[in-house]
Design an enzyme around this catalytic site. Structure first.
Site, short mmCIF file in Angstrom:
data_model
loop_
_atom_site.label_atom_id
_atom_site.label_comp_id
_atom_site.label_asym_id
_atom_site.label_seq_id
_atom_site.Cartn_x
_atom_site.Cartn_y
_atom_site.Cartn_z
N THR A 1 0.82 -1.22 0.00
CA THR A 1 0.00 0.00 0.00
C THR A 1 0.85 1.26 0.00
O THR A 1 0.46 2.28 -0.57
CB THR A 1 -0.95 0.02 1.22
OG1 THR A 1 -0.19 -0.24 2.41
CG2 THR A 1 -2.04 -1.02 1.08
N ILE B 1 0.46 -9.84 -5.93
CA ILE B 1 0.68 -10.26 -7.31
C ILE B 1 1.42 -9.19 -8.11
O ILE B 1 1.48 -9.25 -9.34
CB ILE B 1 -0.66 -10.59 -8.00
CG1 ILE B 1 -1.61 -9.38 -7.98
CG2 ILE B 1 -1.33 -11.80 -7.34
CD1 ILE B 1 -2.92 -9.59 -8.73
N HIS C 1 -0.36 -16.25 -4.84
CA HIS C 1 -1.50 -15.93 -5.71
C HIS C 1 -1.09 -15.55 -7.13
O HIS C 1 -1.87 -14.96 -7.87
CB HIS C 1 -2.34 -14.82 -5.08
CG HIS C 1 -2.95 -15.22 -3.77
ND1 HIS C 1 -3.15 -14.35 -2.71
CD2 HIS C 1 -3.38 -16.44 -3.33
CE1 HIS C 1 -3.68 -15.00 -1.69
NE2 HIS C 1 -3.84 -16.26 -2.04
N CYS D 1 -1.40 -17.70 -23.00
CA CYS D 1 -2.53 -18.05 -23.87
C CYS D 1 -3.10 -19.38 -23.42
O CYS D 1 -2.38 -20.36 -23.25
CB CYS D 1 -2.07 -18.12 -25.32
SG CYS D 1 -3.34 -18.75 -26.45
N CYS E 1 -2.48 -16.57 -31.90
CA CYS E 1 -3.14 -17.77 -32.41
C CYS E 1 -4.66 -17.67 -32.31
O CYS E 1 -5.39 -18.53 -32.79
CB CYS E 1 -2.66 -19.01 -31.65
SG CYS E 1 -3.40 -19.21 -30.00
N THR F 1 -0.89 -8.09 6.57
CA THR F 1 -1.95 -9.01 6.16
C THR F 1 -2.95 -9.20 7.29
O THR F 1 -2.58 -9.29 8.46
CB THR F 1 -1.39 -10.38 5.74
OG1 THR F 1 -2.46 -11.29 5.49
CG2 THR F 1 -0.46 -10.96 6.80
#
Length: 236
Positions: free
Chosen positions: A24, A101, A117, A125, A148, A186
């Protein structure tokens, strides 16, 4: 703070377990605080939009939200990230286990980072497996498509998806072998990630967080405050 410094100096196998509060101070919003994503108004709740079911059923809306709220690529490491990288280089920190992340620990220089995570910096893909970086994802429009023709999905664990077994195993092993465990930034509200701390067997359990956590009663040292400010103030 003096006691924290003493515990750090006496340890040679520190494991850091961090959450959104670590980032943060780099300008990345968390989920559960007063200004977090869960307090903002969206068409659907954030936990719904970040679920596997929503990704499958409302793919375009998922990516609109993901690009707007989950990709903070201008963020830079703060004092917490930089201190941990320095401690790792000095041989104090053996592993950083993160629920984030954003990749800021690696950007700061940490090498042994276990991302429970996933990471926004990895995208693949679903059809051919080709990899794409976060910048490509940010610049994409609508549903991002591979050359693709397949859909490119972020390598992040969505609600309803399982955590990577290899990362889980490595995290439990690191915590079990640690002589000091620092839990920081956390709320320990997200499972199964929060349950990993039960593997710790030592007597140097340090909790640094702005608000109370379920681990507070077990902590050998409890500090209520900002992770970056606390770590930056140490003379270690």
């Amino acid at each position: 703070m003096e006691r924290l410094e003493k515990l750090i100096e006496e340890s040679r196998n520190i494991v850091f377990f961090g959450g959104a509060g670590v980032s943060t101070e780099s300008g990345i919003p968390d989920f559960r605080s007063v200004d977090g994503l869960y307090r903002q108004k969206f068409k659907y709740p954030p936990e719904t939009m970040l679920s596997h079911d929503f990704f499958a059923a409302h793919t375009a809306e998922f990516f609109d939200f993901y690009r707007a709220k989950m990709l903070c690529l201008s963020a830079r490491p703060n004092a917490a990230h930089l201190t941990l990288a320095r401690w790792e280089k000095a041989g104090l920190v053996r592993a950083v286990i993160t629920q984030n992340i954003d990749g800021l620990h690696q950007m700061a220089g940490s090498q042994n980072v276990l991302e429970l995570h996933g990471s926004v910096h990895r995208n693949h893909c679903l059809q051919c497996g080709k990899n794409y970086d976060a910048e490509w994802m940010l610049e994409s429009r609508g549903v991002p498509q591979c050359s693709c023709g397949g859909v490119v999905k972020p390598d992040v664990v969505l609600y309803g998806e399982s955590l990577d077994n290899g990362t889980l195993t490595a995290s439990v092993k690191a915590i079990f072998e640690a002589d000091a465990l620092i839990i920081a930034g956390t709320s320990l509200a997200v499972y199964p990630a929060a349950s990993l701390i039960d593997a710790y067997r030592g007597d140097r359990l340090i909790v640094i967080n702005r608000s109370p956590t379920p681990a507070d009663h077990r902590a050998n040292l409890l500090i209520q405050g900002s992770v970056g400010e606390v770590l930056a103030a140490l003379h270690v």
